[in-house]
Design a protein around this motif. Structure first.
Motif, short mmCIF file in Angstrom:
data_model
loop_
_atom_site.label_atom_id
_atom_site.label_comp_id
_atom_site.label_asym_id
_atom_site.label_seq_id
_atom_site.Cartn_x
_atom_site.Cartn_y
_atom_site.Cartn_z
N HIS A 47 21.05 7.93 1.72
CA HIS A 47 21.61 6.80 0.96
C HIS A 47 21.24 6.90 -0.53
N PRO A 48 21.67 7.98 -1.19
CA PRO A 48 21.26 8.17 -2.59
C PRO A 48 21.87 7.16 -3.55
N THR A 49 22.98 6.51 -3.17
CA THR A 49 23.63 5.55 -4.08
C THR A 49 23.24 4.11 -3.78
N ALA A 50 22.32 3.90 -2.83
CA ALA A 50 21.90 2.53 -2.50
C ALA A 50 21.14 1.90 -3.66
N SER A 51 21.18 0.58 -3.74
CA SER A 51 20.43 -0.14 -4.78
C SER A 51 18.93 0.03 -4.57
N HIS A 52 18.49 -0.04 -3.31
CA HIS A 52 17.07 0.07 -2.99
C HIS A 52 16.90 0.68 -1.60
N ASN A 53 15.83 1.45 -1.42
CA ASN A 53 15.39 1.92 -0.10
C ASN A 53 13.92 1.52 0.04
N CYS A 54 13.69 0.33 0.54
CA CYS A 54 12.33 -0.21 0.68
C CYS A 54 11.78 0.20 2.05
N PHE A 55 10.46 0.36 2.14
CA PHE A 55 9.90 0.79 3.43
C PHE A 55 8.59 0.10 3.74
N ALA A 56 8.25 0.16 5.02
CA ALA A 56 6.94 -0.27 5.50
C ALA A 56 6.63 0.53 6.75
N TYR A 57 5.37 0.89 6.92
CA TYR A 57 4.98 1.56 8.17
C TYR A 57 3.56 1.19 8.56
N VAL A 58 3.33 1.27 9.87
CA VAL A 58 2.01 0.98 10.44
C VAL A 58 1.66 2.14 11.37
N ILE A 59 0.55 2.81 11.09
CA ILE A 59 0.11 3.95 11.90
C ILE A 59 -1.27 3.63 12.48
N GLY A 60 -1.47 4.04 13.72
CA GLY A 60 -2.76 3.81 14.39
C GLY A 60 -2.68 2.64 15.34
N ALA A 61 -3.29 2.79 16.51
CA ALA A 61 -3.28 1.72 17.50
C ALA A 61 -3.98 0.47 16.97
N ASP A 62 -4.92 0.67 16.03
CA ASP A 62 -5.63 -0.45 15.41
C ASP A 62 -5.05 -0.78 14.03
N ALA A 63 -3.84 -0.25 13.75
CA ALA A 63 -3.16 -0.51 12.47
C ALA A 63 -4.00 -0.08 11.28
N SER A 64 -4.68 1.08 11.40
CA SER A 64 -5.59 1.53 10.35
C SER A 64 -4.87 1.95 9.08
N VAL A 65 -3.59 2.35 9.20
CA VAL A 65 -2.81 2.72 8.02
C VAL A 65 -1.61 1.78 7.90
N GLN A 66 -1.54 1.07 6.79
CA GLN A 66 -0.42 0.15 6.52
C GLN A 66 0.06 0.40 5.09
#
Length: 210
Positions: A47-66
């Protein structure tokens, strides 16, 4: 370690239109932060022409990476509500990218927060989630005479049978819920008249049985 966590059942895309802006939420499971970042890069490339490509991710069973990114939207109106939705749903090992094509009508800060968080929630509902349970890996050693019945009994009682190997003796690899080891050891001794042995291994996560 967490006893269990939830993750997205499969990768997919859910689209919503809000005040003429198109919001496409791309969701995928991600085992590592690198996998999450690769997915974000892939969606941005699509989607190179999109206005925005916002993201979020959660890694780790204890959500250690957010991590979260507004990608040019006003601070705190996109990535953070996306991340908050993932956390509210207790999602782990998951990445969400919301692609916005601006439709000419400004939503305001409150409208953006509702839109970005909301489309992630809708995508989770559309694609489905599954629960992963922490298991203790264990190996059963049993003679050939009892192996077939034991394997059937294990499967009939809903045990997580991972692998069965036939050699001089038979080894059956299983996954046990952490709190079930003592009761299972007694059950195994009773079922096989004490002839089978149980060797405990490490820990892993597997699909929880309902």
């Amino acid at each position: 370690m967490q006893e269990q966590y939830r993750t997205v059942a499969r990768a997919g895309v859910h689209e919503s239109e809000i005040n003429r802006s198109r919001f496409l939420c791309s969701l995928a499971p991600a085992a590592t932060e690198e996998e999450a970042q690769d997915f974000v890069a892939r969606v941005r490339k699509e989607h190179p022409t999109a206005s925005h490509n916002c993201f979020a991710y959660v890694i780790g069973a204890d959500a250690s990476v957010q991590k979260a990114s507004d990608d040019g939207e006003p601070g705190g109106t996109a990535g953070v509500p996306m991340l908050q939705m993932l956390m509210r749903r207790e999602m782990r090992y998951v990445v969400a990218v919301v692609t916005r094509y601006y439709g000419g009508v400004k939503l305001g800060a409150g409208g953006l927060i509702r839109a970005y968080g909301g489309v992630v929630g809708e995508a989770l509902d559309a694609l489905g989630t599954l629960t992963r349970q922490r298991f203790r890996l264990a190996t059963i050693h049993v003679d050939h005479q009892r192996a077939g019945k034991l394997e059937n009994d294990l499967r009939a009682t809903g045990r997580d049978v991972r692998e069965v190997r036939y050699a001089e003796a038979v080894t059956i690899e299983i996954g046990l819920p952490g709190g079930d080891v003592e009761a299972f050891t007694a059950w195994l001794a009773d079922t096989t008249s004490g002839t089978a042995t149980l060797e405990l291994g490490g820990e892993a996560y597997g699909d929880a049985t309902v």
